[in-house]
Motif scaffolding. Structure first.
Motif, PDB file in Angstrom:
ATOM      1  N   MET A 174       0.855  -1.186   0.000  1.00 28.88           N
ATOM      2  CA  MET A 174       0.000   0.000   0.000  1.00 28.88           C
ATOM      3  C   MET A 174       0.889   1.233   0.000  1.00 28.88           C
ATOM      4  N   ARG A 175       0.612   2.166  -0.920  1.00 35.25           N
ATOM      5  CA  ARG A 175       1.400   3.392  -0.971  1.00 35.25           C
ATOM      6  C   ARG A 175       0.698   4.501  -0.197  1.00 35.25           C
ATOM      7  N   LEU A 176       1.492   5.230   0.581  1.00 36.23           N
ATOM      8  CA  LEU A 176       0.993   6.393   1.307  1.00 36.23           C
ATOM      9  C   LEU A 176       1.635   7.641   0.707  1.00 36.23           C
ATOM     10  N   TYR A 177       0.799   8.534   0.195  1.00 35.02           N
ATOM     11  CA  TYR A 177       1.286   9.825  -0.281  1.00 35.02           C
ATOM     12  C   TYR A 177       1.112  10.824   0.864  1.00 35.02           C
ATOM     13  N   VAL A 178       2.209  11.416   1.282  1.00 37.92           N
ATOM     14  CA  VAL A 178       2.183  12.320   2.420  1.00 37.92           C
ATOM     15  C   VAL A 178       2.442  13.751   1.946  1.00 37.92           C
ATOM     16  N   MET A 196       5.384  -0.042   9.211  1.00 45.70           N
ATOM     17  CA  MET A 196       4.120  -0.330   8.531  1.00 45.70           C
ATOM     18  C   MET A 196       4.381  -0.966   7.166  1.00 45.70           C
ATOM     19  N   ASP A 197       3.452  -1.797   6.735  1.00 48.19           N
ATOM     20  CA  ASP A 197       3.551  -2.445   5.427  1.00 48.19           C
ATOM     21  C   ASP A 197       3.099  -1.461   4.352  1.00 48.19           C
ATOM     22  N   ALA A 198       3.950  -0.464   4.107  1.00 54.16           N
ATOM     23  CA  ALA A 198       3.569   0.599   3.182  1.00 54.16           C
ATOM     24  C   ALA A 198       4.804   1.209   2.532  1.00 54.16           C
ATOM     25  N   VAL A 199       4.605   1.752   1.346  1.00 54.62           N
ATOM     26  CA  VAL A 199       5.627   2.542   0.673  1.00 54.62           C
ATOM     27  C   VAL A 199       5.238   4.000   0.874  1.00 54.62           C
ATOM     28  N   ILE A 200       6.071   4.756   1.550  1.00 54.41           N
ATOM     29  CA  ILE A 200       5.746   6.143   1.883  1.00 54.41           C
ATOM     30  C   ILE A 200       6.393   7.081   0.876  1.00 54.41           C
ATOM     31  N   THR A 201       5.574   7.877   0.223  1.00 50.51           N
ATOM     32  CA  THR A 201       6.047   8.821  -0.790  1.00 50.51           C
ATOM     33  C   THR A 201       5.706  10.239  -0.357  1.00 50.51           C
ATOM     34  N   ARG A 202       6.716  11.080  -0.263  1.00 47.93           N
ATOM     35  CA  ARG A 202       6.493  12.476   0.119  1.00 47.93           C
ATOM     36  C   ARG A 202       6.084  13.291  -1.098  1.00 47.93           C
ATOM     37  N   LEU A 254      -5.070  17.994  -4.878  1.00 50.35           N
ATOM     38  CA  LEU A 254      -5.197  17.682  -6.301  1.00 50.35           C
ATOM     39  C   LEU A 254      -3.890  17.101  -6.835  1.00 50.35           C
ATOM     40  N   LYS A 255      -2.791  17.620  -6.356  1.00 49.12           N
ATOM     41  CA  LYS A 255      -1.471  17.114  -6.744  1.00 49.12           C
ATOM     42  C   LYS A 255      -1.324  15.644  -6.340  1.00 49.12           C
ATOM     43  N   ALA A 256      -1.849  15.304  -5.163  1.00 47.09           N
ATOM     44  CA  ALA A 256      -1.803  13.914  -4.699  1.00 47.09           C
ATOM     45  C   ALA A 256      -2.677  13.018  -5.569  1.00 47.09           C
ATOM     46  N   LEU A 257      -3.858  13.493  -5.944  1.00 46.92           N
ATOM     47  CA  LEU A 257      -4.726  12.718  -6.835  1.00 46.92           C
ATOM     48  C   LEU A 257      -4.047  12.505  -8.179  1.00 46.92           C
ATOM     49  N   ASP A 258      -3.378  13.536  -8.691  1.00 53.05           N
ATOM     50  CA  ASP A 258      -2.654  13.417  -9.955  1.00 53.05           C
ATOM     51  C   ASP A 258      -1.572  12.349  -9.870  1.00 53.05           C
ATOM     52  N   ALA A 259      -0.902  12.272  -8.728  1.00 50.40           N
ATOM     53  CA  ALA A 259       0.158  11.281  -8.546  1.00 50.40           C
ATOM     54  C   ALA A 259      -0.399   9.861  -8.593  1.00 50.40           C
ATOM     55  N   ILE A 260      -1.568   9.667  -7.996  1.00 47.52           N
ATOM     56  CA  ILE A 260      -2.193   8.336  -8.016  1.00 47.52           C
ATOM     57  C   ILE A 260      -2.633   7.979  -9.426  1.00 47.52           C
ATOM     58  N   ILE A 261      -3.207   8.931 -10.125  1.00 48.70           N
ATOM     59  CA  ILE A 261      -3.664   8.691 -11.493  1.00 48.70           C
ATOM     60  C   ILE A 261      -2.494   8.305 -12.395  1.00 48.70           C
ATOM     61  N   ALA A 262      -1.354   8.932 -12.182  1.00 47.97           N
ATOM     62  CA  ALA A 262      -0.179   8.690 -13.022  1.00 47.97           C
ATOM     63  C   ALA A 262       0.573   7.421 -12.628  1.00 47.97           C
ATOM     64  N   SER A 263       0.247   6.851 -11.481  1.00 51.49           N
ATOM     65  CA  SER A 263       0.975   5.683 -10.984  1.00 51.49           C
ATOM     66  C   SER A 263       0.350   4.386 -11.493  1.00 51.49           C
ATOM     67  N   ILE A 289      -3.289   5.675  -0.251  1.00 44.78           N
ATOM     68  CA  ILE A 289      -3.752   6.491   0.863  1.00 44.78           C
ATOM     69  C   ILE A 289      -3.078   7.858   0.779  1.00 44.78           C
ATOM     70  N   ILE A 290      -3.874   8.901   0.932  1.00 39.79           N
ATOM     71  CA  ILE A 290      -3.358  10.262   0.964  1.00 39.79           C
ATOM     72  C   ILE A 290      -3.425  10.766   2.405  1.00 39.79           C
ATOM     73  N   CYS A 291      -2.322  11.300   2.899  1.00 37.43           N
ATOM     74  CA  CYS A 291      -2.263  11.786   4.272  1.00 37.43           C
ATOM     75  C   CYS A 291      -1.690  13.196   4.309  1.00 37.43           C
ATOM     76  N   GLU A 292      -2.160  13.978   5.247  1.00 34.80           N
ATOM     77  CA  GLU A 292      -1.467  15.205   5.594  1.00 34.80           C
ATOM     78  C   GLU A 292      -0.403  14.848   6.630  1.00 34.80           C
ATOM     79  N   ASP A 293       0.564  15.737   6.808  1.00 34.43           N
ATOM     80  CA  ASP A 293       1.739  15.367   7.594  1.00 34.43           C
ATOM     81  C   ASP A 293       1.581  15.507   9.099  1.00 34.43           C
ATOM     82  N   ASP A 294       0.403  15.930   9.558  1.00 30.76           N
ATOM     83  CA  ASP A 294       0.216  16.107  10.998  1.00 30.76           C
ATOM     84  C   ASP A 294      -0.656  15.009  11.595  1.00 30.76           C
TER      85      ASP A 294
END
Length: 245
Positions: A1-5, A25-31, A73-82, A88-93
């Motif tokens: 599971m990829r997490l976009y932070v 966590m069983d995840a790939v974390i992408t900033r 929107l930038k995070a949604l674009d990243a998922i669409i392009a992947s 999962i999209i997360c804010e950093d707090d």
């Protein structure tokens, strides 16, 4: 599971804190570098309907709200392009619970055609259960809202495409707009219990607000907010129907 932070370039403490909380966590974390609305001149804002925002939300847009909107929107674009089928999209707090990934996978297995699953809310009122094999994985919709918070949510590839198209123009804050599944022809659900902890008290607010702002100064005169009340009343009824169906 990829997490976009979503993380501002100057917020290294938040990025370090998130990585520490998500360690193991069983995840790939992408900033994802967040858009800082405070550094963008209002005349340079893109895809914004100021008049509709004032009509439907009753005040002017804050720079931080614009930056938050563009960042998601930038995070949604990243998922669409992947190549990811979901992410999962997360804010950093936020600090994800240790079972967050398992919960998302469980819900996606039971409800593979969902588009968006909220993992955190400011409020849960009038919750209507739609499924869930356990208390932690119970999901549904709320009669009352907006629920608030775009701190963490899972989206499928199809969901990211639908949300990106529906939310291309900003006329509501992102955390209000993205949960309006009835208006976007999307299948939006929420967990009954948050799968993350909000740790904003640990940090000075950055993405969503920036310098302290008196919200009263951004509001329209009360007579000019009548259209806002009408919009919210209609939206409330639509939300209730959506939650119950």
């Amino acid at each position: 599971m990829r997490l976009y932070v979503i993380n501002l370039d100057g917020s290294k403490d938040r990025w370090d804190g998130f990585q520490e909380a998500a360690e193991g966590m069983d995840a790939v974390i992408t900033r994802l570098s967040a858009v800082d609305g405070r550094t963008v001149d209002r005349d340079d804002w893109i895809d914004v309907d100021h008049k509709r925002f004032m009509r439907c939300h009753g005040r002017t847009i804050l720079p931080g709200e614009y930056g938050c909107y563009r960042s998601h929107l930038k995070a949604l674009d990243a998922i669409i392009a992947s190549d990811d089928r979901h992410a999962i999209i997360c804010e950093d707090d936020i600090a994800p619970h240790r079972d967050m990934i398992d919960i998302v996978r469980t819900v996606l297995t039971e409800k593979p055609d969902l588009h968006l699953l909220k993992l955190a809310n400011h409020r849960i009122q009038g919750f209507i259960r739609h499924g869930g094999e356990s208390e932690a994985a119970t999901f549904g919709r709320c009669v009352h809202g907006p629920q608030g918070s775009a701190a963490a949510y899972a989206v499928t590839k199809e969901g990211a495409k639908k949300l990106r198209a529906a939310l291309a123009t900003m006329w509501l804050p992102y955390d209000v707009a993205f949960e309006r599944g009835w208006a976007m022809n999307t299948r939006v659900y929420t967990l009954k219990n948050d799968a993350v902890d909000i740790v904003k008290k640990r940090y000075r607010s950055t993405i969503s607000s920036g310098p302290k702002i008196n919200y009263r100064t951004t509001k329209l005169f009360w007579l000019k907010r009548v259209p806002t009340a009408v919009f919210r009343g209609i939206d409330y009824l639509a939300r209730a129907r959506y939650a119950l169906r």
